[in-house]
Design an enzyme around this catalytic site. Sequence first.
Site, PDB file in Angstrom:
ATOM      1  N   HIS A  75      16.398  47.714  10.071  1.00  0.00           N
ATOM      2  CA  HIS A  75      17.767  48.209   9.871  1.00  0.00           C
ATOM      3  C   HIS A  75      18.620  47.982  11.119  1.00  0.00           C
ATOM      4  O   HIS A  75      19.769  47.537  11.027  1.00  0.00           O
ATOM      5  CB  HIS A  75      17.756  49.695   9.513  1.00  0.00           C
ATOM      6  CG  HIS A  75      17.051  49.996   8.234  1.00  0.00           C
ATOM      7  ND1 HIS A  75      16.773  51.288   7.827  1.00  0.00           N
ATOM      8  CD2 HIS A  75      16.558  49.185   7.267  1.00  0.00           C
ATOM      9  CE1 HIS A  75      16.130  51.245   6.662  1.00  0.00           C
ATOM     10  NE2 HIS A  75      15.983  49.985   6.314  1.00  0.00           N
ATOM     11  N   HIS A 259       9.449  42.514   2.869  1.00  0.00           N
ATOM     12  CA  HIS A 259       9.282  42.219   4.296  1.00  0.00           C
ATOM     13  C   HIS A 259       8.207  41.147   4.490  1.00  0.00           C
ATOM     14  O   HIS A 259       8.357  40.245   5.319  1.00  0.00           O
ATOM     15  CB  HIS A 259       8.875  43.479   5.063  1.00  0.00           C
ATOM     16  CG  HIS A 259       9.891  44.569   5.000  1.00  0.00           C
ATOM     17  ND1 HIS A 259      11.186  44.415   5.447  1.00  0.00           N
ATOM     18  CD2 HIS A 259       9.814  45.845   4.557  1.00  0.00           C
ATOM     19  CE1 HIS A 259      11.845  45.545   5.281  1.00  0.00           C
ATOM     20  NE2 HIS A 259      11.037  46.420   4.736  1.00  0.00           N
TER      21      HIS A 259
END
Length: 294
Positions: A75, A259
């Site tokens: 993030h 991911h």
Amino acid sequence: MYQTTIKKSVELVGIGLHKGSPVKLRLEPLEAESGIVFYRSDVDVSIPLVPENVVDTKMATVIGKDGYVISTIEHLLSAVYAYGIDNLRVVVDADEVPVMDGSSASYCMLLDEAEVVELDKPKRIMRIKKEIEIKEGDKYVKLSPAKDLSYDFTIKFPHPVIQEQAYVLKFTKQSYKEEISRARTFGFLHEVQYLRSKGLALGGSLENAVVLDEKKILNPEGLRYDDEFVRHKILDAIGDMSLIGMNFIGNYEAFAGSHDLNHKLTLELLKDPENYEVIELVGEELRELEKAYA
């Protein structure tokens, strides 16, 4: 167009998602050609942001060195990448980056406070030359040549609130801030309960994630966007692709990407120099990129 860093150091304190403990994070300027470097002040270990330092991608992107790790970096990196920052030191006093509200909005505000400044070395950009795809079952992530940067993401969940969602981000720093940065991470109640039984997600709450039971969203304030789920996947993907080491020009496309798939995509891209070229932009391309990161 020149490499960038931040004008001044800035810091914040937030809760770590997995340990549930306060984490102090500080961003510091670095000189040209330094790249993005993480530093764990509690153990005096620096971990450069390069693909070979990725040690885990199951639930977040985790980097490590000499047995020490820093988790949930995506993030923060999403915001750093969206701001076009090339050189930065990220100091944390624990093994994870604060989750804040589950989006990258807090990090955008922190970078606005820090101010992006140019250095004295030309900025390098990667231009995607060939299509590269990582596919596992019906899931895939893909990079392909394009004249600008876009993220095209589709997700599909057997949940009445999510179902199938698709979103295309035509990237600029402004479009990222308005369309992507406020989208929060999400999870399902049964997963949270399982993770906590394993000593994980101890800092997870309705304050930093969208949580769903079998039928509905549990957050009393509801969603920030109707399609917040797929927008957050784009936020994650932008953070994961920062492992390339520079901003790129091309199209990113995914169906049910993760991911892990993003990490495999960066490795596949970088292993063959024929897949890309590293350029210093001039002329019209330069002007368009300067506008994108203005």
